[in-house]
Design a protein around this motif. Structure first.
Motif, PDB file in Angstrom:
ATOM      1  N   ILE A  70      13.820  30.193 -61.975  1.00  0.00           N
ATOM      2  CA  ILE A  70      14.538  28.946 -62.197  1.00  0.00           C
ATOM      3  C   ILE A  70      14.649  28.135 -60.910  1.00  0.00           C
ATOM      4  O   ILE A  70      14.546  26.911 -60.914  1.00  0.00           O
ATOM      5  CB  ILE A  70      15.927  29.187 -62.836  1.00  0.00           C
ATOM      6  CG1 ILE A  70      16.466  27.868 -63.395  1.00  0.00           C
ATOM      7  CG2 ILE A  70      16.902  29.804 -61.851  1.00  0.00           C
ATOM      8  CD1 ILE A  70      17.664  28.050 -64.312  1.00  0.00           C
ATOM      9  N   PHE A  74      13.012  24.321 -60.351  1.00  0.00           N
ATOM     10  CA  PHE A  74      13.708  23.156 -59.802  1.00  0.00           C
ATOM     11  C   PHE A  74      12.916  22.567 -58.640  1.00  0.00           C
ATOM     12  O   PHE A  74      12.728  21.350 -58.551  1.00  0.00           O
ATOM     13  CB  PHE A  74      15.107  23.548 -59.308  1.00  0.00           C
ATOM     14  CG  PHE A  74      16.179  23.410 -60.347  1.00  0.00           C
ATOM     15  CD1 PHE A  74      16.646  22.173 -60.715  1.00  0.00           C
ATOM     16  CD2 PHE A  74      16.729  24.522 -60.936  1.00  0.00           C
ATOM     17  CE1 PHE A  74      17.639  22.032 -61.664  1.00  0.00           C
ATOM     18  CE2 PHE A  74      17.726  24.414 -61.894  1.00  0.00           C
ATOM     19  CZ  PHE A  74      18.182  23.158 -62.261  1.00  0.00           C
ATOM     20  N   LEU A  90      15.801  17.924 -65.282  1.00  0.00           N
ATOM     21  CA  LEU A  90      16.349  19.087 -65.978  1.00  0.00           C
ATOM     22  C   LEU A  90      15.509  19.430 -67.210  1.00  0.00           C
ATOM     23  O   LEU A  90      15.307  20.602 -67.530  1.00  0.00           O
ATOM     24  CB  LEU A  90      17.800  18.832 -66.383  1.00  0.00           C
ATOM     25  CG  LEU A  90      18.835  18.991 -65.271  1.00  0.00           C
ATOM     26  CD1 LEU A  90      20.210  18.590 -65.768  1.00  0.00           C
ATOM     27  CD2 LEU A  90      18.866  20.413 -64.750  1.00  0.00           C
ATOM     28  N   VAL A  93      12.450  21.277 -65.929  1.00  0.00           N
ATOM     29  CA  VAL A  93      12.800  22.617 -65.457  1.00  0.00           C
ATOM     30  C   VAL A  93      13.014  23.571 -66.628  1.00  0.00           C
ATOM     31  O   VAL A  93      12.492  24.690 -66.648  1.00  0.00           O
ATOM     32  CB  VAL A  93      14.064  22.561 -64.570  1.00  0.00           C
ATOM     33  CG1 VAL A  93      14.634  23.953 -64.361  1.00  0.00           C
ATOM     34  CG2 VAL A  93      13.749  21.930 -63.226  1.00  0.00           C
ATOM     35  N   LEU A  94      13.786  23.134 -67.607  1.00  0.00           N
ATOM     36  CA  LEU A  94      14.110  24.019 -68.723  1.00  0.00           C
ATOM     37  C   LEU A  94      12.892  24.282 -69.609  1.00  0.00           C
ATOM     38  O   LEU A  94      12.753  25.366 -70.169  1.00  0.00           O
ATOM     39  CB  LEU A  94      15.269  23.433 -69.529  1.00  0.00           C
ATOM     40  CG  LEU A  94      16.599  23.493 -68.761  1.00  0.00           C
ATOM     41  CD1 LEU A  94      17.658  22.631 -69.425  1.00  0.00           C
ATOM     42  CD2 LEU A  94      17.091  24.928 -68.650  1.00  0.00           C
ATOM     43  N   TRP A 142      18.893  20.449 -54.685  1.00  0.00           N
ATOM     44  CA  TRP A 142      19.500  19.320 -55.381  1.00  0.00           C
ATOM     45  C   TRP A 142      20.168  18.355 -54.411  1.00  0.00           C
ATOM     46  O   TRP A 142      20.167  17.139 -54.622  1.00  0.00           O
ATOM     47  CB  TRP A 142      20.511  19.815 -56.404  1.00  0.00           C
ATOM     48  CG  TRP A 142      19.925  20.014 -57.762  1.00  0.00           C
ATOM     49  CD1 TRP A 142      19.641  21.200 -58.366  1.00  0.00           C
ATOM     50  CD2 TRP A 142      19.521  19.009 -58.679  1.00  0.00           C
ATOM     51  NE1 TRP A 142      19.094  20.990 -59.598  1.00  0.00           N
ATOM     52  CE2 TRP A 142      19.014  19.654 -59.827  1.00  0.00           C
ATOM     53  CE3 TRP A 142      19.542  17.616 -58.638  1.00  0.00           C
ATOM     54  CZ2 TRP A 142      18.532  18.955 -60.920  1.00  0.00           C
ATOM     55  CZ3 TRP A 142      19.057  16.917 -59.738  1.00  0.00           C
ATOM     56  CH2 TRP A 142      18.560  17.584 -60.864  1.00  0.00           C
ATOM     57  N   THR A 171      25.046  22.069 -65.599  1.00  0.00           N
ATOM     58  CA  THR A 171      24.462  21.547 -66.833  1.00  0.00           C
ATOM     59  C   THR A 171      23.326  22.439 -67.316  1.00  0.00           C
ATOM     60  O   THR A 171      23.231  22.769 -68.504  1.00  0.00           O
ATOM     61  CB  THR A 171      23.944  20.119 -66.614  1.00  0.00           C
ATOM     62  OG1 THR A 171      25.024  19.280 -66.183  1.00  0.00           O
ATOM     63  CG2 THR A 171      23.359  19.535 -67.890  1.00  0.00           C
ATOM     64  N   ALA A 172      22.469  22.851 -66.391  1.00  0.00           N
ATOM     65  CA  ALA A 172      21.365  23.748 -66.750  1.00  0.00           C
ATOM     66  C   ALA A 172      21.902  25.096 -67.228  1.00  0.00           C
ATOM     67  O   ALA A 172      21.426  25.661 -68.223  1.00  0.00           O
ATOM     68  CB  ALA A 172      20.433  23.936 -65.559  1.00  0.00           C
ATOM     69  N   GLN A 173      22.915  25.618 -66.528  1.00  0.00           N
ATOM     70  CA  GLN A 173      23.507  26.900 -66.933  1.00  0.00           C
ATOM     71  C   GLN A 173      24.133  26.797 -68.319  1.00  0.00           C
ATOM     72  O   GLN A 173      24.003  27.713 -69.144  1.00  0.00           O
ATOM     73  CB  GLN A 173      24.558  27.332 -65.911  1.00  0.00           C
ATOM     74  CG  GLN A 173      23.970  27.720 -64.556  1.00  0.00           C
ATOM     75  CD  GLN A 173      25.049  27.961 -63.518  1.00  0.00           C
ATOM     76  OE1 GLN A 173      26.043  27.240 -63.465  1.00  0.00           O
ATOM     77  NE2 GLN A 173      24.849  28.974 -62.702  1.00  0.00           N
ATOM     78  N   VAL A 187      15.336  21.095 -75.875  1.00  0.00           N
ATOM     79  CA  VAL A 187      15.521  20.485 -74.563  1.00  0.00           C
ATOM     80  C   VAL A 187      15.743  18.978 -74.707  1.00  0.00           C
ATOM     81  O   VAL A 187      16.471  18.364 -73.923  1.00  0.00           O
ATOM     82  CB  VAL A 187      14.296  20.772 -73.662  1.00  0.00           C
ATOM     83  CG1 VAL A 187      14.404  20.012 -72.348  1.00  0.00           C
ATOM     84  CG2 VAL A 187      14.195  22.268 -73.388  1.00  0.00           C
TER      85      VAL A 187
END
Length: 209
Positions: A70, A74, A90, A93-94, A142, A171-173, A187
């Motif tokens: 992860i 990023f 994001l 990334v996801l 970031w 937010t990603a978590q 997503v």
């Protein structure tokens, strides 16, 4: 006696890790035994123990891979110039982390595995150190990106860069947690939601609310 190639060794290690990850995602770390792992991967105890001395080492290897993946996602997604906005970044990334690694229903199982890794850090100091290192690395990445936003005129609010970084990581978590708990979370939902929030404007004192 013929030497075993590095490619073979790497493939065997990958086979073991993938099988263990399936077991852990299905039954949890503590309800999974090494016998379960051996049955899943279809290898002898000697073949598996050549790579990993036990369940703790397997958990550690899977956790390190997850944190590294992860963080790398990023860093890779943020190299574009001009920098992608949070919804685009994001989303990329996801997709890289979840959708391109696993397929269909396995995404929920993979997300559940990540949640288990996070909770395991509460009792495993070595894993906690790995998580902390990965988290701090993402904060640095970031923070640099927030600086780039400001230099490109994309971000005007006078908010500390680290605060923005922490919020985007959260937010990603949160998205991964939703995938783990409820499954089938696209997503695109996250991208649209972020885009909607980014479109908000704060009214001036003399403007009607």
């Amino acid at each position: 006696m013929a030497r075993v190639s590095q490619e073979h060794l790497d493939a065997r290690r990958r086979q073991i890790l993938d099988g263990a990850a399936r077991c852990f995602a299905r039954n949890g770390f503590h309800a999974t035994s090494m016998q379960d792992v051996l049955a899943e991967v279809g290898l002898s105890a000697g073949a598996v123990y050549r790579y990993f001395r036990g369940k703790e080492e397997l958990i550690g290897a899977i956790a390190t891979e997850a944190f590294t993946a992860i963080r790398s996602a990023f860093e890779e997604a943020s190299r574009a110039t001009p920098p992608p906005t949070p919804d685009v970044l994001l989303g990329a990334v996801l997709r890289l982390f979840l959708e391109e690694r696993v397929e269909g229903a396995d995404r929920q199982a993979f997300a559940r595995l990540i949640i288990q890794v996070w909770t395991e850090t509460l009792r495993n100091e070595e894993l906690a150190g790995t998580l902390s290192e990965g988290y701090n690395g993402m904060r640095v990445a970031w923070t640099r990106l927030v600086t780039a936003y400001r230099e490109n005129g994309l971000l005007h609010a006078d908010v500390p860069a680290d605060h923005v970084a922490r919020t985007l990581i959260a937010t990603a978590q949160g998205f991964i947690a939703q995938q783990a708990l409820f499954g089938d979370v696209a997503v695109e939902v996250l991208e649209d939601g972020l885009r909607g929030l980014m479109s908000m404007s704060v009214p001036q004192d003399d403007e009607p609310i």
